[in-house]
Design a protein around this motif. Structure first.
Motif, PDB file in Angstrom:
ATOM      1  N   LEU A  82       0.854  -1.189   0.000  1.00  0.00           N
ATOM      2  CA  LEU A  82       0.000   0.000   0.000  1.00  0.00           C
ATOM      3  C   LEU A  82       0.887   1.234   0.000  1.00  0.00           C
ATOM      4  CD1 LEU A  82      -2.094   2.183   1.354  1.00  0.00           C
ATOM      5  CD2 LEU A  82      -2.989   0.431  -0.165  1.00  0.00           C
ATOM      6  N   ASP A  83       1.103   1.781  -1.197  1.00  0.00           N
ATOM      7  CA  ASP A  83       1.953   2.969  -1.332  1.00  0.00           C
ATOM      8  C   ASP A  83       1.094   4.226  -1.143  1.00  0.00           C
ATOM      9  OD1 ASP A  83       4.226   4.642  -2.383  1.00  0.00           O
ATOM     10  OD2 ASP A  83       2.701   5.058  -3.894  1.00  0.00           O
ATOM     11  N   GLY A  84       1.696   5.209  -0.457  1.00  0.00           N
ATOM     12  CA  GLY A  84       0.995   6.493  -0.283  1.00  0.00           C
ATOM     13  C   GLY A  84       0.059   6.468   0.900  1.00  0.00           C
ATOM     14  N   ILE A 139       7.994  17.686  -6.731  1.00  0.00           N
ATOM     15  CA  ILE A 139       9.016  17.530  -5.681  1.00  0.00           C
ATOM     16  C   ILE A 139       8.384  18.033  -4.386  1.00  0.00           C
ATOM     17  CG2 ILE A 139      10.065  19.838  -6.055  1.00  0.00           C
ATOM     18  CD1 ILE A 139      12.843  18.369  -5.648  1.00  0.00           C
ATOM     19  N   ASN A 140       8.815  17.492  -3.257  1.00  0.00           N
ATOM     20  CA  ASN A 140       8.318  18.006  -1.983  1.00  0.00           C
ATOM     21  C   ASN A 140       9.116  19.269  -1.654  1.00  0.00           C
ATOM     22  OD1 ASN A 140       7.663  18.637   0.610  1.00  0.00           O
ATOM     23  ND2 ASN A 140       7.620  16.509   1.332  1.00  0.00           N
ATOM     24  N   ALA A 141       8.557  20.412  -2.056  1.00  0.00           N
ATOM     25  CA  ALA A 141       9.291  21.679  -1.986  1.00  0.00           C
ATOM     26  C   ALA A 141       9.528  22.140  -0.554  1.00  0.00           C
ATOM     27  CB  ALA A 141       8.550  22.751  -2.777  1.00  0.00           C
ATOM     28  N   ARG A 174       3.272  19.907  -9.104  1.00  0.00           N
ATOM     29  CA  ARG A 174       2.298  18.970  -8.554  1.00  0.00           C
ATOM     30  C   ARG A 174       3.007  18.135  -7.489  1.00  0.00           C
ATOM     31  NH1 ARG A 174      -1.008  21.596 -10.041  1.00  0.00           N
ATOM     32  NH2 ARG A 174      -2.627  21.346 -11.598  1.00  0.00           N
ATOM     33  N   TRP A 175       2.331  17.866  -6.382  1.00  0.00           N
ATOM     34  CA  TRP A 175       2.889  16.925  -5.382  1.00  0.00           C
ATOM     35  C   TRP A 175       1.733  16.224  -4.696  1.00  0.00           C
ATOM     36  CZ3 TRP A 175       7.223  14.538  -4.968  1.00  0.00           C
ATOM     37  CH2 TRP A 175       7.526  13.837  -3.811  1.00  0.00           C
ATOM     38  N   VAL A 176       1.539  14.947  -5.008  1.00  0.00           N
ATOM     39  CA  VAL A 176       0.409  14.205  -4.443  1.00  0.00           C
ATOM     40  C   VAL A 176       0.795  13.563  -3.110  1.00  0.00           C
ATOM     41  CG1 VAL A 176      -1.291  12.381  -4.864  1.00  0.00           C
ATOM     42  CG2 VAL A 176      -0.367  13.663  -6.801  1.00  0.00           C
ATOM     43  N   GLY A 177       2.042  13.045  -3.052  1.00  0.00           N
ATOM     44  CA  GLY A 177       2.457  12.320  -1.849  1.00  0.00           C
ATOM     45  C   GLY A 177       2.207  10.837  -1.963  1.00  0.00           C
ATOM     46  N   SER A 178       1.807  10.350  -3.156  1.00  0.00           N
ATOM     47  CA  SER A 178       1.719   8.907  -3.455  1.00  0.00           C
ATOM     48  C   SER A 178       2.566   8.683  -4.701  1.00  0.00           C
ATOM     49  CB  SER A 178       0.309   8.466  -3.835  1.00  0.00           C
ATOM     50  OG  SER A 178      -0.593   8.602  -2.787  1.00  0.00           O
ATOM     51  N   LEU A 179       3.605   7.882  -4.568  1.00  0.00           N
ATOM     52  CA  LEU A 179       4.480   7.641  -5.724  1.00  0.00           C
ATOM     53  C   LEU A 179       3.694   7.070  -6.905  1.00  0.00           C
ATOM     54  CD1 LEU A 179       7.324   7.492  -6.952  1.00  0.00           C
ATOM     55  CD2 LEU A 179       7.595   5.257  -5.842  1.00  0.00           C
ATOM     56  N   VAL A 180       2.744   6.193  -6.596  1.00  0.00           N
ATOM     57  CA  VAL A 180       1.945   5.586  -7.669  1.00  0.00           C
ATOM     58  C   VAL A 180       1.195   6.670  -8.454  1.00  0.00           C
ATOM     59  CG1 VAL A 180      -0.102   4.175  -8.095  1.00  0.00           C
ATOM     60  CG2 VAL A 180       1.723   3.288  -6.657  1.00  0.00           C
ATOM     61  N   LEU A 208      10.983  14.236  -8.638  1.00  0.00           N
ATOM     62  CA  LEU A 208      12.275  14.157  -7.936  1.00  0.00           C
ATOM     63  C   LEU A 208      12.055  13.843  -6.462  1.00  0.00           C
ATOM     64  CD1 LEU A 208      12.268  17.060  -9.817  1.00  0.00           C
ATOM     65  CD2 LEU A 208      14.697  16.766  -9.419  1.00  0.00           C
ATOM     66  N   TYR A 209      12.681  12.780  -5.977  1.00  0.00           N
ATOM     67  CA  TYR A 209      12.870  12.612  -4.530  1.00  0.00           C
ATOM     68  C   TYR A 209      14.362  12.415  -4.331  1.00  0.00           C
ATOM     69  CZ  TYR A 209      10.991  12.884   0.041  1.00  0.00           C
ATOM     70  OH  TYR A 209      10.664  13.374   1.277  1.00  0.00           O
ATOM     71  N   PRO A 210      15.087  13.569  -4.234  1.00  0.00           N
ATOM     72  CA  PRO A 210      16.545  13.490  -4.150  1.00  0.00           C
ATOM     73  C   PRO A 210      17.011  13.176  -2.739  1.00  0.00           C
ATOM     74  CG  PRO A 210      15.840  15.779  -4.075  1.00  0.00           C
ATOM     75  CD  PRO A 210      14.584  14.946  -4.179  1.00  0.00           C
ATOM     76  N   GLY A 216      17.810   9.816   0.017  1.00  0.00           N
ATOM     77  CA  GLY A 216      16.422  10.125  -0.323  1.00  0.00           C
ATOM     78  C   GLY A 216      15.456   9.367   0.573  1.00  0.00           C
ATOM     79  N   ARG A 217      14.248   9.145   0.066  1.00  0.00           N
ATOM     80  CA  ARG A 217      13.219   8.515   0.900  1.00  0.00           C
ATOM     81  C   ARG A 217      12.772   7.164   0.356  1.00  0.00           C
ATOM     82  NH1 ARG A 217       8.849   9.768   4.348  1.00  0.00           N
ATOM     83  NH2 ARG A 217       7.110   8.376   3.882  1.00  0.00           N
ATOM     84  N   LEU A 218      12.840   7.010  -0.959  1.00  0.00           N
ATOM     85  CA  LEU A 218      12.151   5.872  -1.576  1.00  0.00           C
ATOM     86  C   LEU A 218      13.028   4.625  -1.599  1.00  0.00           C
ATOM     87  CD1 LEU A 218      10.478   8.002  -4.350  1.00  0.00           C
ATOM     88  CD2 LEU A 218       9.461   7.165  -2.228  1.00  0.00           C
ATOM     89  N   ARG A 219      12.374   3.478  -1.506  1.00  0.00           N
ATOM     90  CA  ARG A 219      13.098   2.205  -1.392  1.00  0.00           C
ATOM     91  C   ARG A 219      13.397   1.638  -2.759  1.00  0.00           C
ATOM     92  NH1 ARG A 219      10.684   4.122   2.479  1.00  0.00           N
ATOM     93  NH2 ARG A 219      10.970   3.376   4.617  1.00  0.00           N
ATOM     94  N   TYR A 275      11.374  -2.287  -3.908  1.00  0.00           N
ATOM     95  CA  TYR A 275       9.943  -2.410  -4.216  1.00  0.00           C
ATOM     96  C   TYR A 275       9.289  -1.094  -4.591  1.00  0.00           C
ATOM     97  CZ  TYR A 275      10.603  -1.775   0.783  1.00  0.00           C
ATOM     98  OH  TYR A 275      11.070  -1.351   1.992  1.00  0.00           O
ATOM     99  N   GLU A 276      10.074   0.001  -4.687  1.00  0.00           N
ATOM    100  CA  GLU A 276       9.492   1.254  -5.182  1.00  0.00           C
ATOM    101  C   GLU A 276      10.242   1.716  -6.447  1.00  0.00           C
ATOM    102  OE1 GLU A 276       7.529   3.519  -1.401  1.00  0.00           O
ATOM    103  OE2 GLU A 276       9.706   3.592  -1.449  1.00  0.00           O
ATOM    104  N   CYS A 277      11.555   1.973  -6.286  1.00  0.00           N
ATOM    105  CA  CYS A 277      12.281   2.620  -7.396  1.00  0.00           C
ATOM    106  C   CYS A 277      12.533   1.671  -8.569  1.00  0.00           C
ATOM    107  CB  CYS A 277      13.599   3.192  -6.883  1.00  0.00           C
ATOM    108  SG  CYS A 277      13.334   4.347  -5.523  1.00  0.00           S
TER     109      CYS A 277
HETATM  110  O1  F6P Z   1       7.390   6.061   0.679  1.00  0.00           O
HETATM  111  C1  F6P Z   1       6.273   6.368   0.250  1.00  0.00           C
HETATM  112  C2  F6P Z   1       5.781   7.756  -0.107  1.00  0.00           C
HETATM  113  O2  F6P Z   1       4.559   7.965   0.553  1.00  0.00           O
HETATM  114  C3  F6P Z   1       5.612   7.882  -1.614  1.00  0.00           C
HETATM  115  O3  F6P Z   1       4.453   7.267  -2.059  1.00  0.00           O
HETATM  116  C4  F6P Z   1       5.629   9.370  -1.828  1.00  0.00           C
HETATM  117  O4  F6P Z   1       6.117   9.704  -3.110  1.00  0.00           O
HETATM  118  C5  F6P Z   1       6.535   9.866  -0.733  1.00  0.00           C
HETATM  119  O5  F6P Z   1       6.640   8.839   0.240  1.00  0.00           O
HETATM  120  C6  F6P Z   1       6.000  11.113  -0.091  1.00  0.00           C
HETATM  121  O6  F6P Z   1       6.990  11.721   0.621  1.00  0.00           O
HETATM  122  P1  F6P Z   1       6.777  13.027   1.531  1.00  0.00           P
HETATM  123  O7  F6P Z   1       6.271  12.526   2.836  1.00  0.00           O
HETATM  124  O8  F6P Z   1       8.111  13.663   1.619  1.00  0.00           O
HETATM  125  O9  F6P Z   1       5.766  13.889   0.848  1.00  0.00           O
END
Ligand code: F6P
Length: 335
Positions: A104-106, A192-194, A226-232, A246-248, A258-261, A264-266
């Motif tokens: 469950l991503d996001g 990007i998470n600005a 745009r920044w949704v916060g769900s990689l999917v 970008l998630y640098p 960075g943040r992403l694994r 199973y993500e990248c």
């Molecule tokens: O690791 C999962 C995740 O929720 C991604 O789906 C999403 O792109 C990122 O983290 C969101 O990160 P942040 O909390 O910095 O907005």
């Protein structure tokens, strides 16, 4: 739906992978129902613990992990590596596949009715549990995600292009609607998470500064963020209408990579994007050439429309004076 209609047609899916894809789709249909019920059903968004990497685990993270593992146990999957479990689990000792999953991503979006998803990556299993996943991403034989949004869809690649199937709610079947998805070459969107601006490296700041500067900056073009916060959801948008995500790495403790694994993500997202003609890098090197050193390892991830991802790499190559210069005097990119 006639009872003999399969949940997804077999003709574009390699025969050895078809039962696993069918299993993922079958579970996804149940997940969709649970998500759609929201608070009318069981509580989904409350924290129930922490995963191995210290991320809060929501009830739906744990539930979906159990649902996928339970169904995949009956398939040809020997090794199951989940974001929600510290170690690789052996599902079927006779299985020949290794499947990594973010069930469950996001999950921060569960409570707010925003698109979330399941990400998966498949390799041919090796004898060792960890060695089945700690290998170059370009050894994947399948990568994909299921998006749970206003529509439910399966984006998948088997290494011969990227396919998009949409769940028809009337028949309960996933219908192929695009065979050969391509990342549009033109887009003015970046994601990007600005809020992390102050933690970024200079090349990343310079790249974003130049986007934000719009027509008055060196890019001489206006951008939209745009920044949704769900990689999917971000990946789905980029596969649909282009752009860059970008998630640098950044200066926060724990975000050095960075943040992403990776596993199973990248890796699966990079596979999908490359098969759709886009690029996915860690800022400079292709993610598909990377290999995780441990199961839950992170990596910086930058992906999307090829030209844009390549441009980020050029910022990393700039001499210090150019990156640190105000955008007005960063002459290199004026065309
Ligand atoms: O690791 C999962 C995740 O929720 C991604 O789906 C999403 O792109 C990122 O983290 C969101 O990160 P942040 O909390 O910095 O907005």
């Amino acid at each position: 739906m006639p009872s003999n209609t399969p949940i997804i047609a077999a003709d574009k899916i390699p025969a050895d992978l078809y039962p696993v894809i069918k299993s993922l789709c079958t579970v996804a249909v149940d997940v969709v129902k649970i998500i759609a019920k929201g608070p009318l059903g069981q509580s989904l968004g409350h924290e129930v613990g922490e995963n191995s990497d210290g991320d809060g685990q929501k009830a739906l993270d744990v539930l979906t992990d159990e649902m996928f593992a339970a169904d995949l146990k009956n398939q040809n999957v020997r090794w199951y590596a989940s974001e929600e479990q510290e170690e690789v689990v052996e599902l079927n000792p006779q299985g020949t596949l290794a499947l990594a999953i973010d069930p469950l991503d996001g999950s921060s979006n569960i409570d707010v009715n925003v698109s979330i998803g399941t990400i998966f990556s498949i390799y041919n299993a090796k004898d060792g549990a960890n060695e089945s996943f700690l290998r170059p991403a370009n050894e994947q034989i399948c990568g994909g995600y299921i998006i749970y949004g206003p529509q439910t869809g399966l984006m998948v690649t088997f290494g011969k292009g990227t396919q998009y199937y949409l769940l028809d709610p009337d028949t309960g079947t996933f219908v192929l609607i695009e065979d050969g998805v391509t990342v549009p070459a033109d887009s003015n969107e970046f994601a990007i998470n600005a809020s992390n601006y102050r933690h970024w490296t200079k090349p990343v700041r310079a790249f974003i500064d130049d986007c934000v500067a719009g027509v008055e900056g060196p890019r001489e073009k206006n951008f939209n963020m745009r920044w949704v916060g769900s990689l999917v959801a971000e990946t789905h948008r980029i596969l649909t209408r282009g752009g860059i995500f970008l998630y640098p790495s950044d200066a926060r403790p724990g975000y050095e990579q960075g943040r992403l694994r990776m596993v199973y993500e990248c890796a699966p997202m990079a596979f999908l994007i490359e098969q759709a003609g886009g690029q996915a890098t860690d800022g400079s090197d292709p993610i598909m050439n990377h290999q995780a050193e441990k199961l839950h390892a992170r990596t910086p991830l930058i992906f999307g429309t090829s030209g844009k991802v390549a441009r980020v790499a050029t910022y990393h190559d700039l001499p210090e004076e150019e990156v640190s210069a105000l955008f007005g005097s960063r002459g290199l990119f004026r065309n």
